[in-house]
Design a protein around this motif. Structure first.
Motif, short mmCIF file in Angstrom:
data_model
loop_
_atom_site.label_atom_id
_atom_site.label_comp_id
_atom_site.label_asym_id
_atom_site.label_seq_id
_atom_site.Cartn_x
_atom_site.Cartn_y
_atom_site.Cartn_z
N GLN A 140 -26.26 -23.95 -6.14
CA GLN A 140 -27.06 -25.09 -6.56
C GLN A 140 -28.33 -24.61 -7.25
O GLN A 140 -28.96 -23.64 -6.80
N LEU A 141 -28.69 -25.30 -8.32
CA LEU A 141 -29.95 -25.06 -9.01
C LEU A 141 -30.84 -26.28 -8.76
O LEU A 141 -30.65 -26.98 -7.77
N ARG A 142 -31.81 -26.55 -9.59
CA ARG A 142 -32.74 -27.66 -9.37
C ARG A 142 -32.02 -29.00 -9.29
O ARG A 142 -32.19 -29.75 -8.34
N VAL A 143 -31.28 -29.33 -10.35
CA VAL A 143 -30.61 -30.64 -10.43
C VAL A 143 -29.15 -30.50 -10.85
O VAL A 143 -28.53 -31.46 -11.27
N SER A 144 -28.64 -29.29 -10.74
CA SER A 144 -27.28 -29.04 -11.21
C SER A 144 -26.57 -28.02 -10.34
O SER A 144 -27.19 -27.40 -9.47
N THR A 145 -25.29 -27.85 -10.62
CA THR A 145 -24.48 -26.86 -9.94
C THR A 145 -24.03 -25.84 -10.98
O THR A 145 -23.61 -26.21 -12.08
N LEU A 146 -24.12 -24.58 -10.60
CA LEU A 146 -23.72 -23.49 -11.50
C LEU A 146 -22.33 -23.02 -11.11
O LEU A 146 -22.06 -22.77 -9.93
N TYR A 147 -21.45 -22.93 -12.11
CA TYR A 147 -20.07 -22.50 -11.92
C TYR A 147 -19.77 -21.31 -12.82
O TYR A 147 -20.24 -21.26 -13.96
N LEU A 148 -18.94 -20.41 -12.33
CA LEU A 148 -18.36 -19.37 -13.16
C LEU A 148 -17.03 -19.89 -13.67
O LEU A 148 -16.18 -20.33 -12.88
N PHE A 149 -16.83 -19.85 -14.98
CA PHE A 149 -15.57 -20.27 -15.58
C PHE A 149 -14.53 -19.21 -15.25
O PHE A 149 -14.77 -18.02 -15.42
N GLU A 184 -23.77 -38.56 -15.08
CA GLU A 184 -24.33 -39.17 -16.29
C GLU A 184 -23.48 -38.68 -17.44
O GLU A 184 -23.07 -37.53 -17.46
N THR A 185 -23.26 -39.54 -18.40
CA THR A 185 -22.41 -39.18 -19.54
C THR A 185 -23.20 -38.66 -20.73
O THR A 185 -22.63 -38.01 -21.60
N GLU A 186 -24.50 -38.94 -20.79
CA GLU A 186 -25.33 -38.52 -21.92
C GLU A 186 -26.63 -37.91 -21.41
O GLU A 186 -27.27 -38.47 -20.52
N PHE A 187 -27.03 -36.82 -22.02
CA PHE A 187 -28.26 -36.13 -21.64
C PHE A 187 -29.47 -37.05 -21.81
O PHE A 187 -30.37 -37.08 -20.97
N PHE A 188 -29.50 -37.83 -22.88
CA PHE A 188 -30.65 -38.70 -23.14
C PHE A 188 -30.77 -39.87 -22.17
O PHE A 188 -31.79 -40.55 -22.14
N HIS A 189 -29.75 -40.10 -21.35
CA HIS A 189 -29.83 -41.13 -20.31
C HIS A 189 -30.70 -40.69 -19.14
O HIS A 189 -31.10 -41.52 -18.32
N LEU A 190 -30.96 -39.39 -19.05
CA LEU A 190 -31.75 -38.86 -17.94
C LEU A 190 -33.23 -39.14 -18.15
O LEU A 190 -33.70 -39.21 -19.29
N SER A 191 -33.95 -39.26 -17.06
CA SER A 191 -35.41 -39.37 -17.15
C SER A 191 -35.96 -38.08 -17.76
O SER A 191 -35.29 -37.04 -17.74
N GLN A 192 -37.18 -38.13 -18.27
CA GLN A 192 -37.79 -36.94 -18.85
C GLN A 192 -37.89 -35.84 -17.80
O GLN A 192 -37.63 -34.67 -18.08
N GLU A 193 -38.22 -36.20 -16.60
CA GLU A 193 -38.33 -35.22 -15.51
C GLU A 193 -36.98 -34.55 -15.24
O GLU A 193 -36.90 -33.33 -15.10
N LYS A 194 -35.92 -35.34 -15.22
CA LYS A 194 -34.58 -34.79 -14.98
C LYS A 194 -34.11 -33.95 -16.16
O LYS A 194 -33.49 -32.91 -15.98
N GLN A 195 -34.42 -34.38 -17.39
CA GLN A 195 -34.08 -33.58 -18.57
C GLN A 195 -34.75 -32.21 -18.49
O GLN A 195 -34.12 -31.18 -18.74
N ASP A 196 -36.04 -32.22 -18.16
CA ASP A 196 -36.79 -30.96 -18.07
C ASP A 196 -36.20 -30.05 -16.99
O ASP A 196 -36.02 -28.85 -17.23
N ALA A 197 -35.91 -30.60 -15.83
CA ALA A 197 -35.35 -29.79 -14.73
C ALA A 197 -33.98 -29.24 -15.11
O ALA A 197 -33.67 -28.07 -14.83
N TYR A 198 -33.16 -30.08 -15.75
CA TYR A 198 -31.82 -29.63 -16.15
C TYR A 198 -31.90 -28.50 -17.17
O TYR A 198 -31.20 -27.49 -17.05
N MET A 199 -32.76 -28.65 -18.16
CA MET A 199 -32.87 -27.59 -19.17
C MET A 199 -33.47 -26.31 -18.58
O MET A 199 -33.14 -25.21 -19.02
N ARG A 200 -34.28 -26.45 -17.56
CA ARG A 200 -34.76 -25.25 -16.84
C ARG A 200 -33.59 -24.56 -16.15
O ARG A 200 -33.52 -23.33 -16.11
N ASP A 201 -32.66 -25.35 -15.60
CA ASP A 201 -31.46 -24.78 -14.97
C ASP A 201 -30.62 -24.04 -16.01
O ASP A 201 -30.14 -22.93 -15.76
#
Length: 139
Positions: free
Chosen positions: A23-32, A49-66
Motif C-alpha cells: 500500500q502507498l498513500r492512496v493506491s496499491t502497488l503491483y508488480l506486473f 474512479e474511472t477518470e483521474f480528473f474526478h479526484l479531488s486536488q488532494e487525492k490527485q496530488d497524493a496519487y501522483m506522489r505514489d
C-alpha cells in the motif's frame, strides 16, 4: 466499487496478472507478472474512479506522489534508461498507471511499450520475490 473491476474485487483475475507489493498513500502497488520490461509495475488507486480528473486536488496530488515514488524506486532498483508511463483504461476503467522501465537496445526501445508483449516473460516465484524486494528496498 464495481464487481467487474479487478482492482476492486482483487480476485483471481488480478492475481493472474500481477502481484501485490504493498500500500502507498492512496493506491496499491503491483508488480506486473509479465516482465519483458524488468521492474514493470502498476499503481492502482484504492477507490474506484474511472477518470483521474474526478479526484479531488488532494487525492490527485497524493496519487501522483505514489506514481513518482514508484518510478523513483524502479529507477534506483533497475537503472533503466527511461521510464514510460501509461494510463489508458478503455477496457479496465479504474484509475491506474503502468510504470514501465525501458532499456536501450532492448524490446521496443524508441517505441511505445506493449501492453502484452510477445516475449511474455514469466518468472519463477523466487525471481518475482527478488524484484519485489529490490523495489521495496527503494520505496
Amino acid at each position: 466499487m464495481t464487481q467487474s473491476c479487478i482492482y476492486c474485487t482483487k480476485d483471481e483475475r488480478i492475481e493472474n496478472l500481477m502481484i501485490e507489493i504493498g500500500q502507498l498513500r492512496v493506491s496499491t502497488l503491483y508488480l506486473f507478472r509479465e516482465q519483458t520490461y524488468r521492474g514493470r509495475c502498476i499503481v492502482a488507486l484504492n477507490e474506484h474512479e474511472t477518470e483521474f480528473f474526478h479526484l479531488s486536488q488532494e487525492k490527485q496530488d497524493a496519487y501522483m506522489r505514489d506514481v513518482a515514488q514508484t518510478a523513483r524506486a524502479i529507477e534506483q532498483a533497475f537503472a533503466p534508461d527511461k521510464i514510460n508511463y501509461g494510463a489508458f483504461g478503455d477496457t479496465m476503467p479504474h484509475v491506474h498507471f503502468h510504470i514501465v522501465p525501458k532499456y536501450e537496445n532492448e524490446y521496443t526501445w524508441g517505441k511505445m511499450f506493449e501492453m502484452n508483449p510477445a516475449p511474455n516473460q514469466q518468472l519463477s516465484d523466487a525471481e518475482y520475490e527478488e524484484i519485489i524486494a529490490l523495489i521495496k528496498k527503494h520505496l
